[in-house]
Design a protein around this motif. Structure first.
Motif, PDB file in Angstrom:
ATOM      1  N   MET A   1      -9.393   7.304  -5.861  1.00  0.00           N
ATOM      2  CA  MET A   1      -9.105   5.872  -5.973  1.00  0.00           C
ATOM      3  C   MET A   1      -9.326   5.193  -4.616  1.00  0.00           C
ATOM      4  SD  MET A   1      -5.525   3.976  -7.045  1.00  0.00           S
ATOM      5  CE  MET A   1      -5.455   4.824  -8.635  1.00  0.00           C
ATOM      6  N   ASN A   2     -10.029   4.039  -4.625  1.00  0.00           N
ATOM      7  CA  ASN A   2     -10.257   3.337  -3.361  1.00  0.00           C
ATOM      8  C   ASN A   2      -9.017   2.554  -2.944  1.00  0.00           C
ATOM      9  OD1 ASN A   2     -10.186   1.024  -4.937  1.00  0.00           O
ATOM     10  ND2 ASN A   2     -12.393   0.683  -4.878  1.00  0.00           N
ATOM     11  N   ARG A   3      -9.105   1.907  -1.785  1.00  0.00           N
ATOM     12  CA  ARG A   3      -7.920   1.252  -1.226  1.00  0.00           C
ATOM     13  C   ARG A   3      -7.470   0.077  -2.100  1.00  0.00           C
ATOM     14  NH1 ARG A   3      -6.704  -2.258   3.599  1.00  0.00           N
ATOM     15  NH2 ARG A   3      -4.667  -1.557   4.347  1.00  0.00           N
ATOM     16  N   SER A   4      -8.405  -0.650  -2.690  1.00  0.00           N
ATOM     17  CA  SER A   4      -8.029  -1.772  -3.549  1.00  0.00           C
ATOM     18  C   SER A   4      -7.210  -1.300  -4.749  1.00  0.00           C
ATOM     19  CB  SER A   4      -9.281  -2.510  -4.033  1.00  0.00           C
ATOM     20  OG  SER A   4      -9.978  -3.073  -2.955  1.00  0.00           O
ATOM     21  N   GLY A   5      -7.599  -0.162  -5.321  1.00  0.00           N
ATOM     22  CA  GLY A   5      -6.847   0.400  -6.436  1.00  0.00           C
ATOM     23  C   GLY A   5      -5.462   0.834  -6.016  1.00  0.00           C
ATOM     24  N   ILE A   6      -5.356   1.386  -4.811  1.00  0.00           N
ATOM     25  CA  ILE A   6      -4.042   1.798  -4.287  1.00  0.00           C
ATOM     26  C   ILE A   6      -3.160   0.581  -4.075  1.00  0.00           C
ATOM     27  CG2 ILE A   6      -2.883   2.811  -2.285  1.00  0.00           C
ATOM     28  CD1 ILE A   6      -5.362   4.641  -1.990  1.00  0.00           C
ATOM     29  N   ILE A   7      -3.745  -0.492  -3.531  1.00  0.00           N
ATOM     30  CA  ILE A   7      -2.995  -1.740  -3.318  1.00  0.00           C
ATOM     31  C   ILE A   7      -2.484  -2.276  -4.652  1.00  0.00           C
ATOM     32  CG2 ILE A   7      -3.215  -4.159  -2.632  1.00  0.00           C
ATOM     33  CD1 ILE A   7      -5.256  -3.153  -0.496  1.00  0.00           C
ATOM     34  N   LYS A   8      -3.376  -2.318  -5.641  1.00  0.00           N
ATOM     35  CA  LYS A   8      -2.982  -2.814  -6.966  1.00  0.00           C
ATOM     36  C   LYS A   8      -1.857  -1.981  -7.558  1.00  0.00           C
ATOM     37  CE  LYS A   8      -4.495  -1.466 -10.726  1.00  0.00           C
ATOM     38  NZ  LYS A   8      -4.022  -0.607 -11.860  1.00  0.00           N
ATOM     39  N   ASP A   9      -1.997  -0.671  -7.528  1.00  0.00           N
ATOM     40  CA  ASP A   9      -0.983   0.206  -8.106  1.00  0.00           C
ATOM     41  C   ASP A   9       0.357   0.054  -7.393  1.00  0.00           C
ATOM     42  OD1 ASP A   9      -2.747   1.143  -9.957  1.00  0.00           O
ATOM     43  OD2 ASP A   9      -3.073   3.096  -9.007  1.00  0.00           O
ATOM     44  N   SER A  10       0.310  -0.094  -6.081  1.00  0.00           N
ATOM     45  CA  SER A  10       1.545  -0.248  -5.304  1.00  0.00           C
ATOM     46  C   SER A  10       2.269  -1.538  -5.667  1.00  0.00           C
ATOM     47  CB  SER A  10       1.238  -0.232  -3.804  1.00  0.00           C
ATOM     48  OG  SER A  10       0.664   0.998  -3.421  1.00  0.00           O
ATOM     49  N   ILE A  11       1.502  -2.607  -5.817  1.00  0.00           N
ATOM     50  CA  ILE A  11       2.097  -3.899  -6.165  1.00  0.00           C
ATOM     51  C   ILE A  11       2.689  -3.865  -7.573  1.00  0.00           C
ATOM     52  CG2 ILE A  11       1.557  -6.319  -6.663  1.00  0.00           C
ATOM     53  CD1 ILE A  11      -0.424  -6.225  -4.328  1.00  0.00           C
ATOM     54  N   VAL A  12       1.953  -3.309  -8.515  1.00  0.00           N
ATOM     55  CA  VAL A  12       2.446  -3.221  -9.895  1.00  0.00           C
ATOM     56  C   VAL A  12       3.716  -2.372  -9.950  1.00  0.00           C
ATOM     57  CG1 VAL A  12       1.940  -2.365 -12.210  1.00  0.00           C
ATOM     58  CG2 VAL A  12       0.184  -3.601 -10.930  1.00  0.00           C
ATOM     59  N   LYS A  13       3.727  -1.278  -9.220  1.00  0.00           N
ATOM     60  CA  LYS A  13       4.910  -0.409  -9.195  1.00  0.00           C
ATOM     61  C   LYS A  13       6.117  -1.159  -8.641  1.00  0.00           C
ATOM     62  CE  LYS A  13       6.551   4.047  -7.410  1.00  0.00           C
ATOM     63  NZ  LYS A  13       6.189   5.247  -6.599  1.00  0.00           N
ATOM     64  N   GLU A  14       5.907  -1.927  -7.587  1.00  0.00           N
ATOM     65  CA  GLU A  14       7.007  -2.675  -6.953  1.00  0.00           C
ATOM     66  C   GLU A  14       7.515  -3.772  -7.888  1.00  0.00           C
ATOM     67  OE1 GLU A  14       9.629  -3.144  -3.718  1.00  0.00           O
ATOM     68  OE2 GLU A  14       8.075  -1.632  -4.059  1.00  0.00           O
ATOM     69  N   LEU A  15       6.598  -4.476  -8.537  1.00  0.00           N
ATOM     70  CA  LEU A  15       7.004  -5.521  -9.473  1.00  0.00           C
ATOM     71  C   LEU A  15       7.789  -4.934 -10.643  1.00  0.00           C
ATOM     72  CD1 LEU A  15       3.739  -7.670  -9.605  1.00  0.00           C
ATOM     73  CD2 LEU A  15       5.946  -8.401  -8.680  1.00  0.00           C
ATOM     74  N   ALA A  68      -7.317  -8.228  -6.284  1.00  0.00           N
ATOM     75  CA  ALA A  68      -6.938  -9.401  -7.081  1.00  0.00           C
ATOM     76  C   ALA A  68      -7.495  -9.300  -8.494  1.00  0.00           C
ATOM     77  CB  ALA A  68      -7.424 -10.678  -6.404  1.00  0.00           C
ATOM     78  N   ASN A  69      -8.748  -8.908  -8.617  1.00  0.00           N
ATOM     79  CA  ASN A  69      -9.344  -8.746  -9.941  1.00  0.00           C
ATOM     80  C   ASN A  69      -8.626  -7.674 -10.754  1.00  0.00           C
ATOM     81  OD1 ASN A  69     -11.664 -10.533 -10.465  1.00  0.00           O
ATOM     82  ND2 ASN A  69     -12.469  -9.688  -8.573  1.00  0.00           N
ATOM     83  N   LEU A  70      -8.253  -6.590 -10.094  1.00  0.00           N
ATOM     84  CA  LEU A  70      -7.528  -5.523 -10.779  1.00  0.00           C
ATOM     85  C   LEU A  70      -6.144  -6.001 -11.237  1.00  0.00           C
ATOM     86  CD1 LEU A  70      -8.420  -2.503  -8.459  1.00  0.00           C
ATOM     87  CD2 LEU A  70      -9.205  -2.857 -10.815  1.00  0.00           C
ATOM     88  N   LEU A  71      -5.490  -6.783 -10.400  1.00  0.00           N
ATOM     89  CA  LEU A  71      -4.171  -7.310 -10.756  1.00  0.00           C
ATOM     90  C   LEU A  71      -4.261  -8.261 -11.948  1.00  0.00           C
ATOM     91  CD1 LEU A  71      -2.715  -7.854  -7.191  1.00  0.00           C
ATOM     92  CD2 LEU A  71      -1.661  -6.449  -8.974  1.00  0.00           C
ATOM     93  N   PHE A  72      -5.359  -9.003 -12.049  1.00  0.00           N
ATOM     94  CA  PHE A  72      -5.526  -9.923 -13.165  1.00  0.00           C
ATOM     95  C   PHE A  72      -5.797  -9.193 -14.479  1.00  0.00           C
ATOM     96  CE2 PHE A  72      -5.340 -13.744 -10.700  1.00  0.00           C
ATOM     97  CZ  PHE A  72      -5.163 -14.767 -11.626  1.00  0.00           C
ATOM     98  N   GLN A  73      -6.103  -7.911 -14.406  1.00  0.00           N
ATOM     99  CA  GLN A  73      -6.281  -7.131 -15.636  1.00  0.00           C
ATOM    100  C   GLN A  73      -4.940  -6.685 -16.209  1.00  0.00           C
ATOM    101  OE1 GLN A  73      -9.362  -7.312 -16.782  1.00  0.00           O
ATOM    102  NE2 GLN A  73      -9.710  -8.355 -14.826  1.00  0.00           N
ATOM    103  N   GLU A  74      -3.882  -6.772 -15.391  1.00  0.00           N
ATOM    104  CA  GLU A  74      -2.538  -6.440 -15.866  1.00  0.00           C
ATOM    105  C   GLU A  74      -2.037  -7.538 -16.793  1.00  0.00           C
ATOM    106  OE1 GLU A  74      -0.813  -3.543 -15.083  1.00  0.00           O
ATOM    107  OE2 GLU A  74      -2.740  -2.944 -14.201  1.00  0.00           O
ATOM    108  N   GLU A  75      -1.076  -7.204 -17.639  1.00  0.00           N
ATOM    109  CA  GLU A  75      -0.577  -8.171 -18.609  1.00  0.00           C
ATOM    110  C   GLU A  75       0.450  -9.131 -18.015  1.00  0.00           C
ATOM    111  OE1 GLU A  75      -1.793  -8.654 -21.636  1.00  0.00           O
ATOM    112  OE2 GLU A  75      -3.264  -7.107 -21.157  1.00  0.00           O
ATOM    113  N   GLU A  76       1.355  -8.610 -17.194  1.00  0.00           N
ATOM    114  CA  GLU A  76       2.461  -9.434 -16.696  1.00  0.00           C
ATOM    115  C   GLU A  76       1.958 -10.515 -15.730  1.00  0.00           C
ATOM    116  OE1 GLU A  76       4.203  -5.833 -18.384  1.00  0.00           O
ATOM    117  OE2 GLU A  76       2.568  -6.180 -16.943  1.00  0.00           O
TER     118      GLU A  76
END
Length: 232
Positions: A1-15, A68-76
């Motif tokens: 997983m690249n850094r953008s994916g890690i950032i996205k996963d970390s943010i989703v986990k925290e939320l 940002a694009n990865l985060l927009f694929q999330e539902e919440e």
């Protein structure tokens, strides 16, 4: 997983870890049940954002854009707000390609909350920085087949004040003034109301000489009527 994916996963986990089931239903109802919410209030989400920035800095724009694009694929919906917070970090001096990212997000799970933030904040700052692009983008976007992009063409100068280019704003309004679409009518009124705080006479002249829909006219005159500049 690249850094953008890690950032996205970390943010989703925290939320997800800060979910508040006592708040989410009210938030979802306010947004017409368009999106699920974790139920995190804005002040609490802002604190989380500050923590993310410390954890992930520095980031190049391509990493921010991909995350940002990865985060927009999330539902919440809070994930989408977090995406805009990531892009907001360097929005005063964005790279030239940033406008393509902003436009894509305008049409990704769009509703007034994210569209208005992207239009007036991200796009607005971009077009102040790259002012020579303002005319082409305003014209192109006002001709878009996508309603939310047309709305953005009306709101991208919302915070420009004395830097507002009325030779672009007024024709854009003129092009869209007959649309029977609430969010276009409202955007016309909002853009006129904000500009009236800087150039009331110019706005009065435009409104009085232009056939606007009632909502647009009412919203455009609201601030001046409250201030006694225009007869109530």
């Amino acid at each position: 997983m690249n850094r953008s994916g890690i950032i996205k996963d970390s943010i989703v986990k925290e939320l997800s870890a800060n979910r508040d089931t006592t708040q989410n239903e009210a938030m979802e109802k306010y947004m017409k049940n368009k999106f699920p919410f974790y139920g995190i209030k804005t002040p609490d989400r802002s604190k989380l954002v500050k923590q993310w920035l410390k954890s992930f800095t520095p980031m190049v724009f391509s990493e921010r854009a991909e995350a940002a694009n990865l985060l927009f694929q999330e539902e919440e919906r809070e994930c989408h707000y977090a995406a805009l917070a990531l892009l907001d970090i360097e929005s005063k001096q964005p790279p030239e390609e940033a406008i393509d990212v902003y436009k894509e997000l305008l049409t990704t799970k769009p509703w007034w909350d994210t569209v208005d933030s992207i239009s007036s904040n991200l796009c607005g700052r971009y077009l102040l920085h790259y002012n020579k692009k303002l005319q082409q983008i305003t014209v192109d976007w006002s001709n878009s087949d996508h309603m939310w992009v047309r709305r953005a063409s009306l709101l991208n100068q919302l915070s420009f004040k004395e830097k507002t280019n009325e030779q672009l704003l007024f024709p854009a309004i003129g092009k869209l003034k007959h649309e029977k679409e609430f969010f276009i009518e409202k955007a016309i009124g909002w853009s006129l109301r904000e500009y009236s705080k800087t150039a009331p006479q110019a706005v009065i002249s435009f409104i009085e000489s232009t056939e606007l829909r009632p909502l647009s006219k009412r919203e455009g005159l609201k601030w001046m009527k409250n201030k006694g500049i225009y007869p109530a």
